[in-house]
Design a protein around this motif. Structure first.
Motif, PDB file in Angstrom:
ATOM      1  N   SER A   1       0.985  -1.075   0.096  1.00  0.00           N
ATOM      2  CA  SER A   1      -0.008   0.123   0.155  1.00  0.00           C
ATOM      3  C   SER A   1       0.871   1.221  -0.085  1.00  0.00           C
ATOM      4  N   GLU A   2       0.776   2.110  -0.928  1.00  0.00           N
ATOM      5  CA  GLU A   2       1.603   3.433  -1.074  1.00  0.00           C
ATOM      6  C   GLU A   2       0.855   4.471  -1.765  1.00  0.00           C
ATOM      7  N   ILE A   3       0.942   5.512  -1.598  1.00  0.00           N
ATOM      8  CA  ILE A   3       0.539   6.847  -2.041  1.00  0.00           C
ATOM      9  C   ILE A   3       1.622   7.325  -3.070  1.00  0.00           C
ATOM     10  N   LYS A   4       1.126   7.531  -4.226  1.00  0.00           N
ATOM     11  CA  LYS A   4       2.293   8.008  -5.294  1.00  0.00           C
ATOM     12  C   LYS A   4       1.849   9.455  -5.490  1.00  0.00           C
ATOM     13  N   LEU A   5       2.769  10.460  -5.714  1.00  0.00           N
ATOM     14  CA  LEU A   5       2.327  11.784  -6.027  1.00  0.00           C
ATOM     15  C   LEU A   5       3.511  12.263  -6.850  1.00  0.00           C
ATOM     16  N   ALA A   6       3.252  12.846  -8.223  1.00  0.00           N
ATOM     17  CA  ALA A   6       3.870  13.554  -8.851  1.00  0.00           C
ATOM     18  C   ALA A   6       4.483  14.672  -8.433  1.00  0.00           C
ATOM     19  N   LEU A   7       5.848  14.826  -8.497  1.00  0.00           N
ATOM     20  CA  LEU A   7       6.645  16.024  -7.983  1.00  0.00           C
ATOM     21  C   LEU A   7       7.143  17.071  -8.866  1.00  0.00           C
ATOM     22  N   PRO A   8       6.591  18.055  -9.119  1.00  0.00           N
ATOM     23  CA  PRO A   8       7.183  19.077 -10.079  1.00  0.00           C
ATOM     24  C   PRO A   8       8.980  18.990  -9.829  1.00  0.00           C
ATOM     25  N   VAL A   9       9.731  19.176 -10.933  1.00  0.00           N
ATOM     26  CA  VAL A   9      10.972  18.989 -10.772  1.00  0.00           C
ATOM     27  C   VAL A   9      11.623  20.314  -9.875  1.00  0.00           C
ATOM     28  N   ASP A  10      10.978  21.630  -9.987  1.00  0.00           N
ATOM     29  CA  ASP A  10      11.540  22.408  -9.407  1.00  0.00           C
ATOM     30  C   ASP A  10      11.122  22.429  -7.713  1.00  0.00           C
ATOM     31  N   GLN A  11      10.317  21.573  -7.490  1.00  0.00           N
ATOM     32  CA  GLN A  11       9.835  21.181  -5.902  1.00  0.00           C
ATOM     33  C   GLN A  11      10.935  20.151  -5.394  1.00  0.00           C
ATOM     34  N   PHE A  12      11.824  19.687  -6.006  1.00  0.00           N
ATOM     35  CA  PHE A  12      12.695  18.657  -5.477  1.00  0.00           C
ATOM     36  C   PHE A  12      13.282  18.880  -4.110  1.00  0.00           C
ATOM     37  N   ASP A  13      13.904  20.209  -3.924  1.00  0.00           N
ATOM     38  CA  ASP A  13      14.510  20.663  -2.863  1.00  0.00           C
ATOM     39  C   ASP A  13      13.698  20.764  -1.727  1.00  0.00           C
ATOM     40  N   ALA A  14      12.430  21.286  -2.041  1.00  0.00           N
ATOM     41  CA  ALA A  14      11.312  21.540  -1.096  1.00  0.00           C
ATOM     42  C   ALA A  14      10.703  20.083  -0.273  1.00  0.00           C
ATOM     43  N   ALA A  15      10.523  19.207  -1.071  1.00  0.00           N
ATOM     44  CA  ALA A  15      10.374  17.779  -0.784  1.00  0.00           C
ATOM     45  C   ALA A  15      11.245  17.184   0.383  1.00  0.00           C
TER      46      ALA A  15
ATOM     47  N   GLN B   1      13.782  18.692   1.701  1.00  0.00           N
ATOM     48  CA  GLN B   1      13.800  19.534   3.117  1.00  0.00           C
ATOM     49  C   GLN B   1      12.741  18.933   4.094  1.00  0.00           C
ATOM     50  N   PHE B   2      11.410  18.716   3.359  1.00  0.00           N
ATOM     51  CA  PHE B   2      10.283  18.343   4.329  1.00  0.00           C
ATOM     52  C   PHE B   2      10.574  17.080   4.861  1.00  0.00           C
ATOM     53  N   PHE B   3      11.274  16.324   4.147  1.00  0.00           N
ATOM     54  CA  PHE B   3      11.524  14.953   4.528  1.00  0.00           C
ATOM     55  C   PHE B   3      12.608  14.665   5.730  1.00  0.00           C
ATOM     56  N   VAL B   4      13.670  15.510   5.616  1.00  0.00           N
ATOM     57  CA  VAL B   4      14.770  15.653   6.249  1.00  0.00           C
ATOM     58  C   VAL B   4      14.325  16.052   7.590  1.00  0.00           C
ATOM     59  N   ALA B   5      13.323  17.160   7.632  1.00  0.00           N
ATOM     60  CA  ALA B   5      12.793  17.573   8.877  1.00  0.00           C
ATOM     61  C   ALA B   5      11.859  16.588   9.568  1.00  0.00           C
ATOM     62  N   ARG B   6      11.133  15.742   8.856  1.00  0.00           N
ATOM     63  CA  ARG B   6      10.394  14.771   9.334  1.00  0.00           C
ATOM     64  C   ARG B   6      10.994  13.589  10.011  1.00  0.00           C
ATOM     65  N   ALA B   7      12.080  13.274   9.166  1.00  0.00           N
ATOM     66  CA  ALA B   7      12.853  11.856   9.848  1.00  0.00           C
ATOM     67  C   ALA B   7      14.102  12.339  10.540  1.00  0.00           C
ATOM     68  N   GLY B   8      14.269  13.631  10.587  1.00  0.00           N
ATOM     69  CA  GLY B   8      15.648  13.895  11.549  1.00  0.00           C
ATOM     70  C   GLY B   8      16.781  13.641  11.011  1.00  0.00           C
ATOM     71  N   GLU B   9      17.009  13.290   9.554  1.00  0.00           N
ATOM     72  CA  GLU B   9      18.353  12.968   9.027  1.00  0.00           C
ATOM     73  C   GLU B   9      18.274  13.142   7.562  1.00  0.00           C
TER      74      GLU B   9
ATOM     75  N   LEU C   1       2.384  16.696   3.690  1.00  0.00           N
ATOM     76  CA  LEU C   1       3.451  16.898   2.501  1.00  0.00           C
ATOM     77  C   LEU C   1       2.717  18.000   1.431  1.00  0.00           C
ATOM     78  N   THR C   2       1.718  17.755   1.004  1.00  0.00           N
ATOM     79  CA  THR C   2       1.324  18.200  -0.107  1.00  0.00           C
ATOM     80  C   THR C   2       0.927  19.948   0.415  1.00  0.00           C
ATOM     81  N   SER C   3       0.478  20.090   1.716  1.00  0.00           N
ATOM     82  CA  SER C   3       0.340  21.493   2.386  1.00  0.00           C
ATOM     83  C   SER C   3       1.577  22.275   2.473  1.00  0.00           C
ATOM     84  N   LYS C   4       2.780  21.457   2.190  1.00  0.00           N
ATOM     85  CA  LYS C   4       4.040  22.238   2.520  1.00  0.00           C
ATOM     86  C   LYS C   4       4.895  22.409   1.068  1.00  0.00           C
ATOM     87  N   VAL C   5       4.446  21.493   0.519  1.00  0.00           N
ATOM     88  CA  VAL C   5       5.106  21.440  -1.067  1.00  0.00           C
ATOM     89  C   VAL C   5       4.227  21.881  -2.349  1.00  0.00           C
TER      90      VAL C   5
END
Length: 208
Positions: free
Chosen positions: A5-19, A21-29, A184-188
């Motif tokens: 079970s997974e959710i797949k989201l299309a990511l605009p190339v210019d939002q790679f850094d924002a995504a 940064q979101f996961f680094v903040a959430r995972a702590g690494e 995630l979608t609210s931040k990116v």
């Protein structure tokens, strides 16, 4: 057999850094990048595609894996699939091992029928950056995939980009996937649900 079970989201190339940064903040690494090379197989008559299945070999840093998936549903970016996966010795399918593992008679029959005529149809090569995120007591593997689909058709090389986020539930309630995707979608900006798998992208590229 497992059900993925997974959710797949299309990511605009210019939002790679924002995504990222979101996961680094959430995972702590920082994320762990892995290069994945994938070869998809079917018959000339597309026997597996018609049975809503996909068969691939994947080269990972730890060796080769073969995976057989069947689509159960894809809606609003949420994909649920039956999946059988196992290591193999090298760049070659081991169909007998898959047939022994496959506990769905109809699915096994489709694979058995296709086996004599299987051939490479296309490849997906991408870098996957992975984080492990805790969400509402659940464990989610979050990944950003960046790369391309490659198909050789009648002497022509066709390519299509891959840029997407995958949120896969590893343990816990499926509601956690939706909660993390909403955050995630609210931040990116620009993320959109994607109901098309990489395998489907490959088939569509060949038909273009």
């Amino acid at each position: 057999m497992g059900i993925e079970s997974e959710i797949k989201l299309a990511l605009p190339v210019d939002q790679f850094d924002a995504a990222t940064q979101f996961f680094v903040a959430r995972a702590g690494e920082a994320g762990h990048p892995v290069t994945l090379e994938n070869i998809y197989f079917d018959t000339p008559e597309l026997t597996l595609a018609r049975s809503k299945s996909a068969l691939r070999l994947r080269r990972t840093p730890d060796g080769w894996l073969q995976t057989f998936k069947t689509a159960v549903a894809a809606k609003a970016g949420l994909h649920s699939r039956h999946e059988w996966e196992m290591p193999v010795a090298g760049e070659a399918l081991e169909i007998d091992a898959l047939l022994r593992a496959c506990d769905s008679p109809d699915v096994a029959a489709a694979l058995r029928k296709a086996a004599p005529e299987l051939a490479e149809l296309f490849r997906t090569n991408f870098t996957r950056t992975v984080w492990h995120v805790q969400q509402d007591g659940a464990e989610v593997e979050a990944a950003i995939d960046q790369g391309e689909v490659i198909a050789h058709v009648n002497g022509e090389t066709r390519r299509a980009p891959i840029s997407e986020v995958e949120l896969e539930l590893k343990d816990g309630d499926e509601a956690a996937l939706h909660a993390l995707a909403k955050e995630l979608t609210s931040k990116v900006p620009g993320l959109t649900p994607d109901d098309i798998s990489k395998a489907q992208r490959g088939y569509r590229l060949r038909e273009r």
